[in-house]
Design a protein around this motif. Structure first.
Motif, PDB file in Angstrom:
ATOM      1  N   ALA A  32       0.925  -1.144  -0.095  1.00 51.89           N
ATOM      2  CA  ALA A  32      -0.063  -0.163  -0.212  1.00 51.89           C
ATOM      3  C   ALA A  32       0.908   1.275  -0.061  1.00 51.89           C
ATOM      4  O   ALA A  32       0.599   2.143  -0.868  1.00 51.89           O
ATOM      5  CB  ALA A  32      -1.000   0.150   1.008  1.00 51.89           C
ATOM      6  N   ALA A  33       1.871   1.153   0.948  1.00 54.07           N
ATOM      7  CA  ALA A  33       2.782   2.512   1.027  1.00 54.07           C
ATOM      8  C   ALA A  33       3.781   2.514  -0.420  1.00 54.07           C
ATOM      9  O   ALA A  33       3.554   3.771  -0.973  1.00 54.07           O
ATOM     10  CB  ALA A  33       3.759   2.302   2.094  1.00 54.07           C
ATOM     11  N   LEU A  34       4.161   1.531  -0.934  1.00 52.02           N
ATOM     12  CA  LEU A  34       4.750   1.461  -2.142  1.00 52.02           C
ATOM     13  C   LEU A  34       3.858   2.122  -3.273  1.00 52.02           C
ATOM     14  O   LEU A  34       4.061   2.859  -4.129  1.00 52.02           O
ATOM     15  CB  LEU A  34       5.320   0.282  -2.625  1.00 52.02           C
ATOM     16  N   ILE A  68       2.112   6.272  -7.051  1.00 53.40           N
ATOM     17  CA  ILE A  68       1.020   6.980  -7.611  1.00 53.40           C
ATOM     18  C   ILE A  68       1.215   8.539  -7.449  1.00 53.40           C
ATOM     19  O   ILE A  68       0.931   9.586  -8.352  1.00 53.40           O
ATOM     20  CB  ILE A  68      -0.391   6.520  -7.034  1.00 53.40           C
ATOM     21  N   LEU A  69       1.497   8.932  -6.165  1.00 50.89           N
ATOM     22  CA  LEU A  69       1.989  10.293  -6.064  1.00 50.89           C
ATOM     23  C   LEU A  69       2.966  10.861  -7.241  1.00 50.89           C
ATOM     24  O   LEU A  69       2.844  11.898  -7.322  1.00 50.89           O
ATOM     25  CB  LEU A  69       2.301  10.551  -4.565  1.00 50.89           C
ATOM     26  N   MET A  70       4.191   9.998  -7.058  1.00 50.68           N
ATOM     27  CA  MET A  70       5.051  10.392  -8.028  1.00 50.68           C
ATOM     28  C   MET A  70       4.536  10.531  -9.536  1.00 50.68           C
ATOM     29  O   MET A  70       5.123  11.460 -10.007  1.00 50.68           O
ATOM     30  CB  MET A  70       6.166   9.409  -7.972  1.00 50.68           C
ATOM     31  N   PHE A  78       5.848  15.032  -5.479  1.00 49.81           N
ATOM     32  CA  PHE A  78       6.698  14.113  -5.966  1.00 49.81           C
ATOM     33  C   PHE A  78       7.608  13.719  -4.634  1.00 49.81           C
ATOM     34  O   PHE A  78       7.890  12.510  -4.453  1.00 49.81           O
ATOM     35  CB  PHE A  78       7.798  14.701  -6.772  1.00 49.81           C
ATOM     36  N   THR A  79       7.880  14.590  -3.806  1.00 50.05           N
ATOM     37  CA  THR A  79       8.893  14.347  -2.824  1.00 50.05           C
ATOM     38  C   THR A  79       8.175  13.435  -1.715  1.00 50.05           C
ATOM     39  O   THR A  79       8.600  12.546  -1.205  1.00 50.05           O
ATOM     40  CB  THR A  79       9.395  15.415  -1.978  1.00 50.05           C
ATOM     41  N   LEU A  80       6.973  13.706  -1.345  1.00 47.18           N
ATOM     42  CA  LEU A  80       6.134  13.079  -0.611  1.00 47.18           C
ATOM     43  C   LEU A  80       5.880  11.557  -1.007  1.00 47.18           C
ATOM     44  O   LEU A  80       5.944  10.611  -0.397  1.00 47.18           O
ATOM     45  CB  LEU A  80       4.677  13.492  -0.430  1.00 47.18           C
ATOM     46  N   GLY A  81       5.673  11.206  -2.609  1.00 48.20           N
ATOM     47  CA  GLY A  81       5.517  10.073  -2.930  1.00 48.20           C
ATOM     48  C   GLY A  81       6.934   9.167  -2.892  1.00 48.20           C
ATOM     49  O   GLY A  81       6.862   8.224  -2.743  1.00 48.20           O
ATOM     50  N   ASN A  82       7.982  10.067  -3.086  1.00 51.19           N
ATOM     51  CA  ASN A  82       9.266   9.346  -3.223  1.00 51.19           C
ATOM     52  C   ASN A  82       9.740   8.832  -1.700  1.00 51.19           C
ATOM     53  O   ASN A  82      10.042   7.933  -1.496  1.00 51.19           O
ATOM     54  CB  ASN A  82      10.192  10.479  -3.382  1.00 51.19           C
ATOM     55  N   VAL A  83       9.262   9.735  -0.742  1.00 51.46           N
ATOM     56  CA  VAL A  83       9.494   9.302   0.771  1.00 51.46           C
ATOM     57  C   VAL A  83       8.868   8.153   0.994  1.00 51.46           C
ATOM     58  O   VAL A  83       9.125   7.086   1.720  1.00 51.46           O
ATOM     59  CB  VAL A  83       9.527  10.387   1.505  1.00 51.46           C
ATOM     60  N   CYS A 124      18.479  11.532  -8.856  1.00 51.43           N
ATOM     61  CA  CYS A 124      19.736  10.992  -9.227  1.00 51.43           C
ATOM     62  C   CYS A 124      20.206  10.528  -7.773  1.00 51.43           C
ATOM     63  O   CYS A 124      20.813   9.118  -7.686  1.00 51.43           O
ATOM     64  CB  CYS A 124      20.752  12.089  -9.756  1.00 51.43           C
ATOM     65  N   ALA A 125      20.148  11.211  -6.602  1.00 49.28           N
ATOM     66  CA  ALA A 125      20.489  10.566  -5.422  1.00 49.28           C
ATOM     67  C   ALA A 125      19.714   9.280  -5.080  1.00 49.28           C
ATOM     68  O   ALA A 125      20.078   8.462  -4.385  1.00 49.28           O
ATOM     69  CB  ALA A 125      20.266  11.716  -4.194  1.00 49.28           C
ATOM     70  N   LEU A 126      18.152   9.291  -5.267  1.00 44.06           N
ATOM     71  CA  LEU A 126      17.468   8.041  -4.978  1.00 44.06           C
ATOM     72  C   LEU A 126      17.975   6.964  -5.854  1.00 44.06           C
ATOM     73  O   LEU A 126      18.080   5.838  -5.362  1.00 44.06           O
ATOM     74  CB  LEU A 126      15.901   8.213  -5.265  1.00 44.06           C
ATOM     75  N   ILE A 127      18.480   7.282  -6.949  1.00 50.62           N
ATOM     76  CA  ILE A 127      19.028   5.992  -7.896  1.00 50.62           C
ATOM     77  C   ILE A 127      20.174   5.578  -7.353  1.00 50.62           C
ATOM     78  O   ILE A 127      20.577   4.466  -7.331  1.00 50.62           O
ATOM     79  CB  ILE A 127      19.078   6.462  -9.468  1.00 50.62           C
ATOM     80  N   TRP A 128      21.030   6.507  -6.906  1.00 51.07           N
ATOM     81  CA  TRP A 128      22.327   6.086  -6.517  1.00 51.07           C
ATOM     82  C   TRP A 128      22.399   5.233  -5.128  1.00 51.07           C
ATOM     83  O   TRP A 128      22.806   4.142  -4.917  1.00 51.07           O
ATOM     84  CB  TRP A 128      23.357   7.330  -6.341  1.00 51.07           C
ATOM     85  N   TYR A 129      21.164   5.647  -4.411  1.00 51.82           N
ATOM     86  CA  TYR A 129      20.912   5.248  -2.970  1.00 51.82           C
ATOM     87  C   TYR A 129      20.410   3.575  -3.318  1.00 51.82           C
ATOM     88  O   TYR A 129      21.011   2.602  -2.488  1.00 51.82           O
ATOM     89  CB  TYR A 129      20.016   5.993  -2.234  1.00 51.82           C
TER      90      TYR A 129
END
Length: 159
Positions: free
Chosen positions: A39-41, A46-48, A65-70, A130-135
């Motif tokens: 559900a969170a994913l 969806i938010l992103m 976007f940031t809320l969806g990302n987090v 980019c940071a999310l991809i690298w992480y």
């Protein structure tokens, strides 16, 4: 009892605080953890995706976007627990990637909510992606090394 070099609480006491005991606030069955993760994913993705509809307004885009990302990144805490999630984020292998990712999330929100600069907000979101991809690559063995080699080989301009 206090011992030199030991933590303030044992792991069992830490689990009790998180609610892993029966009747705790966070005690979930394995099936419930999978449902909560999914559900969170899904909500995060969806938010992103929906944030793209607000791309013309970078400030709204950055917030959604940031809320969806987090949410998407944090969804794994339902599977492994929030304590383990934080420990894994700050393993020596991914401590820099985690710090840069968290910094980019904060920077994107500052640019969107406080500075109100569209260009800085878009640049912060690009850095966040980019940071999310690298992480994310830090969880796949040898993925960051392969990505680095790919980028170097693509940018090599020998004639």
């Amino acid at each position: 009892m206090w011992k030199f070099g030991s933590s303030l609480m044992s792991e069992r006491e830490d689990d009790d605080l998180l609610g892993d005991e029966a009747g705790g606030l966070l005690s979930l069955s394995p099936l419930q953890r999978i449902y909560a993760f999914a559900a969170a994913l899904v909500v995060g993705l969806i938010l992103m995706f929906l944030s793209l509809l607000a791309f013309a307004k970078p400030i709204k885009f950055a917030i959604v976007f940031t809320l969806g990302n987090v949410l998407a990144v944090g969804s794994t805490a339902f599977l492994i627990g929030p304590g383990q999630q934080i420990r894994m984020m700050f393993d020596p292998v991914r401590v820099y990637a985690s710090a840069i990712y968290i910094g980019c999330v904060v920077l994107a929100l500052i640019c969107a909510l406080w500075i109100h600069n569209k260009l800085l907000t878009v640049l912060a979101i690009i850095c966040e992606i980019c940071a999310l991809i690298w992480y994310s690559l830090s969880y796949i063995p040898f993925a960051r090394r392969m990505a680095s080699q790919l980028i170097v080989s693509c940018c090599d301009t020998e004639i």
